[in-house]
Each structure stands twice: as structure tokens, then as C-alpha cells.
Scaffold this active site. Structure first.
Site, short mmCIF file in Angstrom:
data_model
loop_
_atom_site.label_atom_id
_atom_site.label_comp_id
_atom_site.label_asym_id
_atom_site.label_seq_id
_atom_site.Cartn_x
_atom_site.Cartn_y
_atom_site.Cartn_z
N LYS A 166 -22.61 1.02 -1.86
CA LYS A 166 -22.20 -0.35 -2.18
C LYS A 166 -23.33 -1.08 -2.90
CE LYS A 166 -19.26 -2.08 0.97
NZ LYS A 166 -18.06 -2.89 0.89
N ASP A 203 -12.72 -2.85 -6.29
CA ASP A 203 -12.62 -3.77 -5.17
C ASP A 203 -11.28 -4.49 -5.17
OD1 ASP A 203 -13.38 -5.10 -2.93
OD2 ASP A 203 -14.72 -6.51 -3.95
N LYS A 215 -16.41 2.11 -7.52
CA LYS A 215 -15.63 1.73 -6.35
C LYS A 215 -14.93 0.42 -6.70
CE LYS A 215 -16.14 1.23 -1.33
NZ LYS A 215 -15.08 0.29 -1.22
N CYS A 253 -16.87 -39.60 12.47
CA CYS A 253 -16.59 -39.51 11.05
C CYS A 253 -17.69 -40.23 10.25
CB CYS A 253 -15.23 -40.13 10.74
SG CYS A 253 -14.89 -40.17 8.97
N SER A 283 -10.99 5.95 5.35
CA SER A 283 -11.93 5.22 4.51
C SER A 283 -13.18 6.09 4.33
CB SER A 283 -12.27 3.87 5.13
OG SER A 283 -12.98 4.09 6.30
N LEU A 284 -14.16 5.56 3.65
CA LEU A 284 -15.34 6.36 3.34
C LEU A 284 -16.53 5.83 4.12
CD1 LEU A 284 -15.03 6.47 -0.55
CD2 LEU A 284 -14.46 8.28 1.08
N GLU A 341 9.74 -5.61 -31.73
CA GLU A 341 10.50 -4.37 -31.58
C GLU A 341 10.68 -4.02 -30.11
OE1 GLU A 341 9.33 -1.16 -34.73
OE2 GLU A 341 7.74 -2.67 -34.62
N PHE A 342 9.59 -4.23 -29.33
CA PHE A 342 9.65 -3.95 -27.90
C PHE A 342 10.77 -4.78 -27.26
CE2 PHE A 342 8.56 -4.46 -23.48
CZ PHE A 342 8.02 -3.23 -23.11
N ASP A 343 10.79 -6.07 -27.58
CA ASP A 343 11.79 -6.96 -27.00
C ASP A 343 13.20 -6.53 -27.38
OD1 ASP A 343 9.69 -8.32 -26.07
OD2 ASP A 343 9.82 -9.99 -27.49
N CYS A 390 -16.01 -43.46 8.46
CA CYS A 390 -15.42 -44.62 9.14
C CYS A 390 -15.85 -44.73 10.59
CB CYS A 390 -13.89 -44.56 9.05
SG CYS A 390 -13.18 -43.28 10.08
N CYS A 404 -10.88 -36.21 11.14
CA CYS A 404 -10.95 -37.63 11.48
C CYS A 404 -9.52 -38.13 11.66
CB CYS A 404 -11.64 -38.39 10.35
SG CYS A 404 -11.40 -40.18 10.48
N CYS A 439 -9.64 -44.77 7.10
CA CYS A 439 -10.81 -44.01 6.65
C CYS A 439 -10.76 -43.92 5.12
CB CYS A 439 -10.77 -42.64 7.32
SG CYS A 439 -12.12 -41.57 6.87
N ASP A 446 5.63 -6.71 -30.54
CA ASP A 446 6.35 -7.35 -29.43
C ASP A 446 7.83 -7.48 -29.78
OD1 ASP A 446 4.01 -7.55 -28.19
OD2 ASP A 446 3.94 -9.76 -28.10
N TYR A 473 -7.40 9.51 -6.71
CA TYR A 473 -7.35 10.58 -5.71
C TYR A 473 -5.96 11.18 -5.70
CZ TYR A 473 -8.30 12.66 -1.05
OH TYR A 473 -8.50 13.51 0.02
N GLU A 532 -17.95 7.91 -9.41
CA GLU A 532 -16.91 6.98 -9.87
C GLU A 532 -17.28 5.57 -9.46
OE1 GLU A 532 -13.31 8.13 -7.90
OE2 GLU A 532 -13.57 10.23 -8.50
S1 IVH Z 1 -11.71 7.78 -2.61
C1 IVH Z 1 -10.80 10.10 1.26
N1 IVH Z 1 -12.48 6.52 -4.78
O1 IVH Z 1 -12.74 2.26 -1.08
C2 IVH Z 1 -11.27 9.38 0.07
N2 IVH Z 1 -11.91 5.20 -2.88
O2 IVH Z 1 -14.05 2.74 1.73
C3 IVH Z 1 -10.33 8.34 -0.41
N3 IVH Z 1 -12.03 2.76 -3.27
O3 IVH Z 1 -10.07 3.33 0.94
C4 IVH Z 1 -10.91 7.25 -1.17
N4 IVH Z 1 -12.66 2.89 -5.37
O4 IVH Z 1 -9.60 1.68 -1.00
C5 IVH Z 1 -12.07 6.39 -3.50
N5 IVH Z 1 -13.12 5.54 -6.80
C6 IVH Z 1 -12.72 5.42 -5.53
C7 IVH Z 1 -12.54 4.15 -4.92
C8 IVH Z 1 -12.14 4.09 -3.59
C9 IVH Z 1 -12.34 2.09 -4.38
C10 IVH Z 1 -11.68 2.15 -1.98
C11 IVH Z 1 -10.47 2.74 -1.33
C12 IVH Z 1 -10.99 3.39 -0.09
C13 IVH Z 1 -12.23 2.59 0.20
C14 IVH Z 1 -13.20 3.45 0.94
#
Ligand code: IVH
Length: 668
Positions: free
Chosen positions: A312, A117, A115, A406, A82-83, A34-36, A409, A424, A430, A32, A226, A113
Site C-alpha cells: 500500500k 481503490d 491496486k 453553543c 483479501s490479500l 451513427e451509434f445513436d 447563542c 444546539c 441561534c 455518436d 483475476y 499490478e
Molecule cells: S487480486 C486472491 N489484484 O484489493 C487475490 N486485487 O486486499 C484476489 N484489488 O479484494 C485479489 N486491485 O478488491 C487483486 N490488481 C489487483 C487489485 C486487487 C485492487 C483489491 C481487491 C482485493 C483487495 C485485496
């Protein structure tokens, strides 16, 4: 001649590399210290040579305290789709067979992969440099959040290696790691701010903040999954992702190339449990056909690609009986319905209660007494009821009816037009509201009365010693000392705290009164505009709404509060007790700190923090909350947070002791 240019470039390259090792590879390559030192050198060089300014310099990771004014909308180069998603392994099999048919039986691979969140982001790179970061928005246009995204340490601002297309896009997920989520919620609890329900909301809320310095402090992370562009280097998704990793992107190591449905199922089984050990939230898996040519041939439906699907994970859920609904009255009078459940095991803990939020939710669920209900934890802190098993409902049961009075009271509850919550209105009569207000009054950010924590306040109330906030100032040592767990020493301490609170500035006194919608900032606006309590009490609606940031809702609440004779009498008693009810003119003592911004941290021996704040202002300086590249001094006391110290070190902010500060302003 241009030596500084070479040195600046060299420092940037090295710092970028160390950042990558630390935040992407989790394997620091430098101390840290050296980084600083390097960071400080770079900052100094950049300050001396504005011609070399660069928004992608590693010095820019800390963001800016200057509020941005909204976000510009940007059209996506490629729509952000979206998927299709499913909770059913059978549908994953069906998808696999559909792909097989769609490709006319030719062999194909699937990349599995996790997903993630969080909140999705599109990163644009031109000539290896980050040029733009855009949120999903409506899929066609999103918000330009580049300044905020530059603070995410695991996102490369300048790419490493070579072979990237001149212009391309990386898409991924901005996440708030669990550890950061817990830390921030703990801080919010301490500050009495609403908690984030889950890391996803926390990440998207943070990304939309108008203050990138605050975003920087929130330590977001990002996984990229992606790549999009005209001339991508490889013919498969998997290979492109491996290359992206070599350019510095954080690409998950949990990505796996599968050649059969069995391999996919094995991956799903493995990660369904293993994901619980990850530092970030995941809510499922994504399957993608690996070959880009095959992806093209499968194409898209109106909403999503045919070449990918999300599976999911089922949120953990339990089914149990609803025994009754009870109603809690909060400090502001808001009524929260709580479900009492037959105790049930859910993700390792026994759940007995669940939040029902408000009357609308109860109606939507069509909840009946005695119903068998589904309880889920998901990312949320308090479990919630997500559904009712109507097939198990006994005949003749009654729908849950929200109370009209309430429970504490007996006052008739009210619900304002357009508001979800019932409350309330009997704020002065109260018990939980009185106790809540007494506690709020003594709180650190209000009158800051030493020794009066929530337990002591509750005790004083229950013993009948304190009924409203003015009673605090009538207490004597003899009143307090005989109480449980107190004694003479604590009593004297409380008396001293009460005495000291008389010099708390007017704005904080106003905030301490707990007038609806009058938070800290509003209180400051009001006291600055009206200067003393009498002027404020006699202000008209029109005068109130003339004040910056004061809208109709706040004005009405202030008028209503002061129109109550009991409140006017209370103010008189507080005045008599000696509380500050006028805005003090802070006469400038000197201009020794003119134009300087100072952060205060830790505890001090010679003056309180508030006194230091006043001293900074009195000498022409500005007290600011967080360390940023614009901070001039960090006034460091005892027990200050290591994060602030580290950041100040990194940014080259001068750290001064209490004595040094006093010498500076000529008070030593
Ligand atoms: S691929 C056209 N890969 O889930 C394909 N999406 O419902 C583009 N997400 O909009 C998405 N992990 O926000 C992809 N390994 C992953 C993901 C992922 C999370 C999200 C992303 C996407 C949503 C799809």
C-alpha cells in the site's frame, strides 16, 4: 422470414464492438450520430419482437427506474479472499524471499499490478455471456448486483473472440473515475445532499443503489485483474489476463512481468508517482506469482493467498501542532469541531484546518491542546487528523474538552441517545440556524424565491429586516433598495419572486419550514395525507405514523414543532401572507398524456418548469426525473444539459419543444 433476428443480432454485435472501442480502448470507431441511429433501430426492433428480448443486449445498459427490492444473496463459487498487505518495502523483500524458499529455489516470475481503490466484484460468464455479478459481501456470500453491473459500459455483456472457458469468473474492481466523482459531488452540493468522502465510497454506494437507471447515470468503470475457473486457457496469470483483454475486458496496461526483486522495486518507484496521473484512484500495488502451478504449490493461509501480496502506498501525511479547536454551528444546529493547525504543506497545498467530526473522534484520538498531530488527505476532501505523536506531548497539557454550550447563542448543547453529533436545540434563537433556515426557505426546491440568494438573505438578517420567514412577506421595495449591491431593480425582482412564491404548492411550503426530518418526500407524504395545515397541526402521533414512510422519529419531530406556540403563530402569519396551505386537487383537464412519462429539461418561455409539471399531471401524464428507456417524451427547453439530450437520442426518446407540447395538450 426471420430477417429481424439476423438484423437484431448484427446490431447487437456492432453496438457491443463500438461500446468496447469507446469505453475500454478509449478509441471511438463510429460517430455518436451513427451509434445513436443503430441503437434506435435496435430498440425499435426489440420493442416489436419481444421474443428476442435479452438482458445482455446493449439496449439494457441504461438500467431501469423501477426500484429493485433488496439484493438476493449469492454464495461465491470460490471464496473471495483479501490479500495480506504491507506499507513496508522491506516486507515486500521478505515476501519475495519466502516465495523463493517455498518454491524450493526454482525460478519464478512475479506480475506487478496496480491496486485499484474501488469495490471488488465477481463476474460470472457462461457461454461467453454475463450471467451474474456478485459483490464481495463477507467473502463467502455476496449481493447479486447484476442489474446494476450491466450498466457499466466497460464490462462486456457478451464476449468477443473465442477460446474462453464455457464457465468462468472474472474478478476485478468497480471504480468511480475522479472526473465522475467530482461531477457527482458538485451535483450533490448543489442539491444540498451529503458529499461522498472518496471515489471508493462513491463506487460502493452506487453499486448498492436500488435503481439501476441512476447507477447507469453515474458512469462507473471497471478494471479486471483475476480469472478463476476449472479449465483456464493458459498456465500463467499474465497470459490469461492478455487473453481476457482480447475478449473485451478492461485489463490495466500497467501490468508488468518482473523477474527479479530489482525489477519489482523499479515498478514500485515508478508507479508511486505516476499513479497520480491516472483517471481512477489507486492505493497501492499487488504482486502475484505468475505461474498457476506455482500458485497452487504455495497455497493459502487461512485468510489470504501466499502467492500474492499488496503493497500500500503511504497516504501523504504531515506532522504539525494543534493550536486550538473551534466549533462551527451548522444550519440544522449540528456542532462540528474543527482543528486549527500550525500551517503545514501537504500534497501541494497548505493545510491550516482539519475536520474532527465529533466528540467521539476527539476522545478516541486522546487529543490534547498543543499536541503534535498527523494530518492526512487521502481520498478525502477535507484533511483529517489521523493520530497524535504522544512522544512529543509536553507535560501538563490538558485533553481537549468538547464544549457544553453553543458558541453562537450560549444554549446548552444536547446529544440524542445513540447519535454521534452534539447539536444546539435553540433553533429559533441561534443566529446561524436562523440564517440557515431563512436560506433554506428561499431555496429552489422550497419556496424558490428569485433574487434571494444566500448573500442577500444574510444581509436582510444582519440589517434586522428579516428575523423569521414570515418577515420576507412584509418587505417593501423601500426596505430592500437602499441595501448594498441591491437597488430598485433587484428589489422589484425580489418582490415579484415573493409574490410568485405564494402559489408554490403546499408540500413545498411544508418542506420550506425546515422541520427536522421533514425533507421533500416526507413533506409530500404528509400533505397528501392531511390535505391542509390545520389537519396536520392537530394530527395525533398515531395518525401520523399511519402515513406511509412516516416513522416515530418523524412523527415526534412534527408534533414537537407544532406544539411550540411560536411556530403556530408563525404559521398564522404565513397564512395571512397568502401562502398555499392546502393541497390543491389537480382536476384532470384531459387524458391526452395518459400513461405517458415526460422528462422536463432546460428553461422555457411560456410557462415555468413547475407549471409544466402541473400541466403534465393535469393531462394524465407522469413527470419523471431522468431519461430512461421508459420515457415517452423529453420536453426540451433552452440550455438543457447535453447529457440528457444525448441519452434521449440514444434511447430513441421523442424530443419535443415547448410549442409542440402545448399543441399536444391543446393549449397552443
Ligand atoms: S487480486 C486472491 N489484484 O484489493 C487475490 N486485487 O486486499 C484476489 N484489488 O479484494 C485479489 N486491485 O478488491 C487483486 N490488481 C489487483 C487489485 C486487487 C485492487 C483489491 C481487491 C482485493 C483487495 C485485496
Amino acid at each position: 422470414m426471420d430477417d429481424y433476428k439476423t438484423r437484431i443480432r448484427q446490431l447487437r454485435t456492432e453496438l457491443n464492438r463500438h461500446n468496447h472501442s469507446y469505453y475500454v480502448l478509449n478509441a471511438p470507431t463510429v460517430s455518436d450520430f451513427e451509434f445513436d441511429a443503430m441503437m434506435r433501430e435496435l430498440q425499435e426492433l426489440e420493442a416489436a419482437h419481444p421474443d428476442m428480448a435479452d438482458p445482455n443486449s446493449p439496449t439494457q445498459r441504461v438500467g431501469s427506474d423501477l426500484a429493485q427490492s433488496g439484493f438476493a444473496q449469492v454464495e461465491h463459487r470460490y471464496p473471495m479472499l483479501s490479500l495480506a498487505n504491507t506499507y513496508s518495502p522491506d516486507e515486500i523483500r521478505e515476501w519475495y524471499l519466502r516465495v523463493q524458499r517455498g518454491l524450493g529455489g526454482e525460478p519464478f516470475e512475479v506480475v506487478c499490478e496496480l491496486k485499484f481503490d474501488g469495490t471488488s466484484i465477481s463476474l460470472w460468464y457462461d457461454d461467453g455471456r454475463l450471467t451474474r455479478a456478485v459483490t464481495r459481501g463477507d467473502g463467502v456470500r455476496g449481493d447479486d448486483v447484476t442489474a446494476n453491473v450491466r450498466t457499466v459500459r466497460s464490462i462486456p455483456l457478451v464476449l468477443e473472440g473465442d477460446g474462453w472457458p464455457r464457465s468462468f469468473e472474472m474478478r476485478g474492481e468497480i471504480l468511480m473515475p475522479w472526473a465522475v466523482f467530482d461531477r457527482i459531488n458538485a451535483e450533490r452540493e448543489e442539491q444540498e445532499e451529503p458529499l461522498f468522502a472518496n471515489p471508493r465510497n462513491a463506487a460502493s454506494g452506487t453499486l448498492k443503489l436500488q435503481n439501476s437507471a441512476e447507477v447507469s447515470r453515474r458512469s462507473l468503470d471497471a478494471y479486471l485483474y483475476y480469472m478463476l475457473g476449472e479449465n483456464l486457457p493458459c498456465a500463467t496469470h499474465y497470459d490469461n489476463m492478455q487473453l481476457a483483454r482480447s475478449w473485451g475486458f478492461k485489463v490495466s496496461g500497467a501490468m508488468k512481468l518482473c523477474r527479479s526483486l530489482d525489477e519489482i522495486v523499479a515498478y514500485m518507484d515508478h508507479w508511486d508517482t505516476e499513479r497520480k496521473n491516472l483517471p481512477v484512484a489507486t492505493d497501492g500495488m499487488v504482486l502475484k506469482v505468475n505461474s498457476l502451478a506455482q500458485q497452487r504449490s504455495l497455497g493459502y493461509t487461512a485468510k489470504s493467498p501466499r502467492w500474492a501480496i499488496a503493497y500500500k502506498f503511504q497516504a501523504e501525511r504531515a506532522c504539525t501542532r494543534l493550536l486550538s479547536v473551534s466549533y462551527q454551528v451548522g444550519r440544522t444546529g449540528v456542532i462540528t469541531p474543527v482543528a486549527n493547525l500550525d500551517p503545514v504543506q501537504l500534497s501541494g497545498t497548505v493545510v491550516k484546518r482539519a475536520s474532527l467530526h465529533n466528540a467521539d473522534i476527539i476522545a478516541q484520538l486522546d487529543l490534547h491542546c498543543g499536541d503534535m498531530v498527523y494530518v492526512e488527505k487521502g481520498g478525502e476532501i477535507i484533511p483529517k487528523i489521523t493520530g497524535v505523536e504522544e512522544s512529543l506531548r509536553a507535560v501538563g497539557t490538558q485533553p481537549v474538552r468538547f464544549i457544553t454550550e453553543c458558541p453562537e447563542c450560549g444554549a446548552t448543547l444536547v446529544r440524542d441517545e445513540g447519535e454521534a453529533a452534539h447539536y444546539c436545540p435553540n433553533s429559533d434563537g441561534c443566529p446561524p440556524q436562523i440564517k440557515g433556515l431563512l436560506e433554506h426557505f428561499t431555496h429552489r426546491k422550497a419556496m424558490n424565491i428569485d433574487g434571494l440568494g444566500s448573500e442577500t438573505v444574510a444581509l436582510l438578517y444582519e440589517k434586522g429586516l428579516v428575523r423569521d420567514v414570515s418577515d420576507f412577506y412584509r418587505l417593501t421595495v423601500d426596505d430592500i433598495a437602499p441595501l448594498d449591491r441591491l437597488g430598485k431593480k433587484s428589489a422589484r425582482n425580489i418582490m415579484a419572486g415573493l409574490e410568485a412564491s405564494k402559489s408554490v404548492p403546499f408540500a413545498r411550503v411544508l418542506f420550506a419550514l425546515g422541520i427536522r426530518f421533514v425533507g421533500e418526500t416526507v413533506a409530500k407524504r404528509l400533505t397528501a395525507a392531511f390535505r391542509d395545515i390545520d389537519s396536520l397541526m392537530s394530527a395525533s402521533y398515531d395518525r401520523l405514523v399511519e402515513v406511509e414512510e412516516i416513522g416515530g422519529r418523524i412523527a415526534e419531530s412534527v408534533l414537537e414543532y407544532f406544539s411550540n406556540p411560536a411556530h403556530r403563530a408563525l404559521i398564522e402569519r404565513l397564512k395571512e401572507a397568502g401562502l398555499t396551505m392546502v393541497e390543491e386537487d389537480t382536476a384532470l383537464l384531459s387524458d391526452r398524456l395518459a400513461g405517458k412519462s415526460v422528462v422536463i429539461s432546460g428553461t422555457f418561455a411560456r410557462h415555468s418548469r413547475d407549471e409544466y409539471k402541473a400541466l403534465i399531471a393535469a393531462h394524465g401524464g407522469k413527470n419523471v426525473g431522468g431519461v430512461s428507456s421508459k420515457t415517452d417524451y423529453l420536453l426540451a427547453g433552452d440550455n438543457m444539459g447535453p447529457a440528457k439530450l444525448e441519452k434521449a437520442g440514444k434511447l430513441g426518446v421523442r424530443i419535443i419543444t415547448e410549442d409542440e407540447f402545448l399543441t399536444m395538450i391543446g393549449e397552443a
